[in-house]
Design a protein around this motif. Structure first.
Motif, PDB file in Angstrom:
ATOM      1  N   UNK A  71       0.778  -1.234   0.000  1.00 24.84           N
ATOM      2  CA  UNK A  71       0.000   0.000   0.000  1.00 24.84           C
ATOM      3  C   UNK A  71       0.804   1.276   0.000  1.00 24.84           C
ATOM      4  N   UNK A  72       2.124   1.196  -0.122  1.00 27.18           N
ATOM      5  CA  UNK A  72       2.942   2.398   0.021  1.00 27.18           C
ATOM      6  C   UNK A  72       2.642   3.454  -1.038  1.00 27.18           C
ATOM      7  N   UNK A  76       0.983   7.102  -0.242  1.00 26.56           N
ATOM      8  CA  UNK A  76       1.691   8.329  -0.604  1.00 26.56           C
ATOM      9  C   UNK A  76       0.834   9.217  -1.503  1.00 26.56           C
ATOM     10  N   UNK A  77       0.085   8.599  -2.406  1.00 23.86           N
ATOM     11  CA  UNK A  77      -0.770   9.373  -3.306  1.00 23.86           C
ATOM     12  C   UNK A  77      -1.882  10.077  -2.537  1.00 23.86           C
ATOM     13  N   UNK A  78      -2.490   9.384  -1.581  1.00 19.84           N
ATOM     14  CA  UNK A  78      -3.532  10.007  -0.757  1.00 19.84           C
ATOM     15  C   UNK A  78      -2.945  11.139   0.075  1.00 19.84           C
ATOM     16  N   UNK A  79      -1.774  10.913   0.651  1.00 19.37           N
ATOM     17  CA  UNK A  79      -1.129  11.959   1.444  1.00 19.37           C
ATOM     18  C   UNK A  79      -0.851  13.194   0.591  1.00 19.37           C
ATOM     19  N   UNK A  80      -0.329  12.985  -0.615  1.00 20.99           N
ATOM     20  CA  UNK A  80      -0.041  14.116  -1.498  1.00 20.99           C
ATOM     21  C   UNK A  80      -1.318  14.841  -1.900  1.00 20.99           C
ATOM     22  N   UNK A  81      -2.384  14.104  -2.115  1.00 18.49           N
ATOM     23  CA  UNK A  81      -3.660  14.731  -2.501  1.00 18.49           C
ATOM     24  C   UNK A  81      -4.141  15.724  -1.443  1.00 18.49           C
ATOM     25  N   UNK A  82      -3.838  15.439  -0.162  1.00 16.54           N
ATOM     26  CA  UNK A  82      -4.290  16.326   0.920  1.00 16.54           C
ATOM     27  C   UNK A  82      -3.154  17.163   1.511  1.00 16.54           C
ATOM     28  N   UNK A  83      -1.957  17.092   0.917  1.00 10.54           N
ATOM     29  CA  UNK A  83      -0.844  17.883   1.406  1.00 10.54           C
ATOM     30  C   UNK A  83      -0.373  17.471   2.781  1.00 10.54           C
ATOM     31  N   UNK A 254      -8.014  -2.685  -4.784  1.00 13.15           N
ATOM     32  CA  UNK A 254      -8.476  -1.501  -4.064  1.00 13.15           C
ATOM     33  C   UNK A 254      -7.372  -0.463  -3.939  1.00 13.15           C
ATOM     34  N   UNK A 255      -6.140  -0.907  -3.749  1.00 13.85           N
ATOM     35  CA  UNK A 255      -5.009   0.017  -3.700  1.00 13.85           C
ATOM     36  C   UNK A 255      -4.824   0.712  -5.051  1.00 13.85           C
TER      37      UNK A 255
END
Length: 368
Positions: A71-72, A76-83, A254-255
């Protein structure tokens, strides 16, 4: 204010849930089995989804099923989407899993759930052995939140925004007023990506003590069968919730979906869909207002991809609508509502026009 289920001040007298509200009833029950052929206004998943490009991304991931999920990249993509840093993100098998993790992983002594709202948070807390207090928002107040009415001793507060089933969007400032040291504030933003501009979202905020934001990717993208969502919170809370998860909780497909759904292309498409939903909702609400002389009332303003209505003989009307080919969501399973309430998912104008004609016939038949 805090009330029991008779509307009296004090602790919820029905902490076991034996109060007539079926907390495990959800909209999909309306379209199972014999309801599968009905036009679906009961489930809040956006129609005509997932899009072809997303199905292709998910299908492409199937070649990697022999390996354990990693899931890394999605995290990371979700984290970047929300800064946010990745340490503030936890991927889950839908937002529903997050409620179970919160109930099992956090040591809450005085949890309060703001109702009417999605019933799974309370059900998960009860299943984990918690005695749950309810704060019931009132119809006469437009089901809007008064932060001062939440009990001071609450160390866990759960509220939806926009709220299912009322479609009320609470101001971010009102939600922030609920936060304080020693309290976990859980804001369920499962439908926030259906709000144009995601105004009043708290996702990405790191200055609010105890804040936990839940997001779902199943509604806008039609992935209810795949189960994907995520939690945004401080690293300590994320670590606690992660320890409550089983190994490899989110599947490889899902990932892949999570990574795809937070891409710039997907965010642009979701923004367009949110504006279209807002226009279709306005059309639905305008049509429903035509029934006001017959006693129907729409909860306004509505900001989610669904609307809540109160009408006479709602149960009979719902049954008549099924006979006319339309499934709608009963409202009496939500604490704070009764048998006279129905929730209607927003659909395209052609579908809405057919539904309004059916509603006219159903209300006439139910009143005869």
């Amino acid at each position: 204010m805090r009330t029991d289920d008779a509307g009296n001040p004090g602790r919820d007298a029905n902490a076991t849930g034996a109060d007539g509200h079926d907390l495990r009833h959800h909209g999909d029950a309306e379209v199972r089995d014999g309801g599968s052929a009905l036009t679906d206004l009961a489930v809040n998943v956006r129609a005509d989804t997932p899009p072809v490009w997303l199905r292709e991304r998910i299908a492409a991931s199937l070649g990697g099923l022999a390996a354990y999920p990693d899931g890394r990249a999605a995290r990371a993509a979700v984290a970047a989407r929300h800064g946010l840093p990745v340490e503030r993100v936890l991927l889950t098998a839908g937002a529903a899993e997050a409620f179970v993790l919160l109930a099992r992983g956090l040591k809450a002594r005085q949890p309060v759930v703001v109702h009417p709202q999605f019933t799974e948070p309370e059900a998960a807390l009860r299943d984990a052995g918690h005695a749950v207090d309810r704060m019931l928002l009132r119809e006469e107040d437009g089901f809007r939140l008064d932060p001062g009415a939440v009990p001071e001793d609450a160390d866990l507060v759960v509220v939806g925004n926009p709220t299912n089933p009322t479609s009320v969007l609470h101001p971010a400032a009102s939600l922030v007023e609920l936060a304080r040291p020693g309290r976990t504030l859980v804001v369920d933003e499962a439908f926030m990506d259906a709000v144009p501009g995601e105004r009043d979202s708290l996702a990405g905020r790191t200055d609010v003590p105890g804040l936990v934001v839940l997001r779902s990717l199943t509604k806008t993208w039609g992935l209810a069968g795949l189960r994907i969502g995520y939690v945004l919170a401080d690293p300590g809370t994320i670590a606690e919730l992660s320890r409550a998860q089983p190994l490899w909780p989110v599947s490889t497909p899902a990932l892949a979906a999570a990574e795809a759904c937070v891409s710039p292309r997907a965010l642009a498409e979701a923004g367009h869909a949110a504006r279209r939903v807002a226009a279709d909702r306005a059309h639905l609400v305008a049509g429903l207002r035509e029934f006001e002389p017959d006693g129907l009332r729409v909860v306004e303003p509505a900001d989610g991809p669904f609307v809540l209505v109160r009408l006479p003989r709602a149960g009979a009307v719902r049954d008549r609508l099924r006979g006319l080919g339309f499934a709608v969501r009963r409202g009496d399973t939500f604490p704070g509502l009764g048998e006279e309430w129905l929730r209607l998912a927003v659909r395209d104008r052609t579908t809405v026009n057919g539904f309004l004609q059916a509603l006219d016939r159903a209300m006439a038949a139910a009143g005869s």
